[in-house]
Design an enzyme around this catalytic site. Sequence first.
Site, PDB file in Angstrom:
ATOM      1  N   GLU A  38       0.758  -1.174  -0.115  1.00  0.00           N
ATOM      2  CA  GLU A  38      -0.058  -0.091   0.285  1.00  0.00           C
ATOM      3  C   GLU A  38       0.703   1.326   0.211  1.00  0.00           C
ATOM      4  OE1 GLU A  38      -4.120  -0.468   1.986  1.00  0.00           O
ATOM      5  OE2 GLU A  38      -2.872  -1.215   2.991  1.00  0.00           O
TER       6      GLU A  38
ATOM      7  N   LYS B 123     -16.010  -1.560   4.643  1.00  0.00           N
ATOM      8  CA  LYS B 123     -15.298  -1.570   2.688  1.00  0.00           C
ATOM      9  C   LYS B 123     -16.126  -2.518   1.399  1.00  0.00           C
ATOM     10  CE  LYS B 123     -10.729  -3.270   4.564  1.00  0.00           C
ATOM     11  NZ  LYS B 123     -10.075  -4.378   5.015  1.00  0.00           N
TER      12      LYS B 123
HETATM   13  C1  2PG Z   1      -7.110  -3.901   5.865  1.00  0.00           C
HETATM   14  C2  2PG Z   1      -7.159  -3.332   4.403  1.00  0.00           C
HETATM   15  C3  2PG Z   1      -6.075  -2.360   4.224  1.00  0.00           C
HETATM   16  P1  2PG Z   1      -6.690  -5.409   3.029  1.00  0.00           P
HETATM   17  O1  2PG Z   1      -6.663  -4.646   6.461  1.00  0.00           O
HETATM   18  O2  2PG Z   1      -7.400  -3.229   6.033  1.00  0.00           O
HETATM   19  O3  2PG Z   1      -4.798  -1.908   5.317  1.00  0.00           O
HETATM   20  O4  2PG Z   1      -6.174  -4.546   3.976  1.00  0.00           O
HETATM   21  O5  2PG Z   1      -7.433  -4.496   1.865  1.00  0.00           O
HETATM   22  O6  2PG Z   1      -5.825  -6.255   2.691  1.00  0.00           O
HETATM   23  O7  2PG Z   1      -7.594  -6.434   3.536  1.00  0.00           O
HETATM   24 MG    MG Z   2      -7.979  -3.748   8.856  1.00  0.00          MG
END
Ligand code: 2PG
Ligand code: MG
Length: 431
Positions: free
Chosen positions: A206, A341
């Site tokens: 990232e 998300k």
């Molecule tokens: C998280 C995300 C972003 P990932 O764990 O919050 O840092 O990671 O998209 O790999 O789940």
């Molecule tokens: Mg996370």
Amino acid sequence: MAGYKIKEVVARQVYDSRAVPTVEVEVSLECGAVGRSIVPSGASTGAYEALELRDKDGHFGGKGVNRALSNIRKVLAPAIIGMDATDQTGIDSKLIALDGSPSKSNLGANAILGVSMAVAYSSANAAKQPLFRYLGGANAKTIPVPMIQIIGGGAHAVGSIDIQDFLVVPMSAENFASGFKMVVDVYNGTKQVFAKAGKPLSTADEGGFWPTGFKSNEEGLQLVCDGIEKAGYLPGKDVAIALDIASSEFYNKDSERYSFHLEQRDFSREEFVDLLAGWVERYPIISIEDGCSELDWEGSVLLTKRLGRKIQIIGDDLFTTNIARIKEGVEKGACNAVLIKPNQIGTVTETLDCIEYTKSVGYLPVVSARSGETEDSIIVHLAIATNAGQLKVGSVARSERNAKWNETLRMEELLGKSGVYPSSGIFKMIK
Ligand code: 2PG
Ligand code: MG
């Protein structure tokens, strides 16, 4: 609405920031407006996330998305062509019903989300409005406080340290642009600290620095503090630290223990909560995400009891943007904030509902990118549309991250005096 009828849906395979295929969707309306979206993808994915459909064949390590594309072309597109694109809820309900499974495993959450987001973009474009205004209406005005990665570990820097994200949050900025500048200064300050310590300046998934040669996980906290000072800021007062422990990645469900592979140390849940509480005493930490595993409700409750009145305790893998799981968390007393998300749940409507629910129970929503990202910046608009107040996107280097930060700068400028920037006041809501 006249002219807002969906005329065509195009799906194609494009690539994300980790060279992994992903779904792009274009929705065209009869009036000529077009909306385009690209679906992100996680690495430290929660067990309760909606399913990302992958080809599992001999290409791209099985990660192609041709099955998802075919589901869009053959099932989703024919069902929504002719529908009014402003009916986001009606369209999303239809997409959910066509899949018919709780985790969107039949057609794929990546197929469904791609269509759902492109529909939103197409109507906003037809209405000639910025997406946040179209989705959020007249009262959409809060520019999010950024949570930005300085060091990346865990699943985003495989084989390095156990903790996934060492992030910072500007605390004394009056607006997003100056807060963002402070973080850029800290990033560059930390770069100097790394260089002086003889550490390579390579970056993790990232864009944060790759933690080479660390002796302990805690070393990251010291280095970030040094970076804040190097940039001329006061740790805690000007810039605070946030951690995403992503502890589901190193939790053993049989022994119910947490293991730091780097240090060859092993903790019971009580010992692990003690460790985190000790860090909060010694370092200016304002937020901890997934301090305990998605399987360890007891640990999350314990952590919240210990620290939940002092700092933000976020559930990411624990909640997976899922109202039912947040409800369970509220009943049990786990966390005081929720990572949001869109691809954990799979439609724009469900994401908006989840943010609304999070606020209604007095938890703080933190809208977030995934580790696999693209130029799509919908999360910026979702954050402003809902007055969520916080946005987490990885670091300030790499264009798939800066696509979001630059879009936030543009939207702050566009909102002008009507925009509201909560700054550190956002954390006063922690009861
Ligand atoms: C998280 C995300 C972003 P990932 O764990 O919050 O840092 O990671 O998209 O790999 O789940
Ligand atoms: Mg996370």
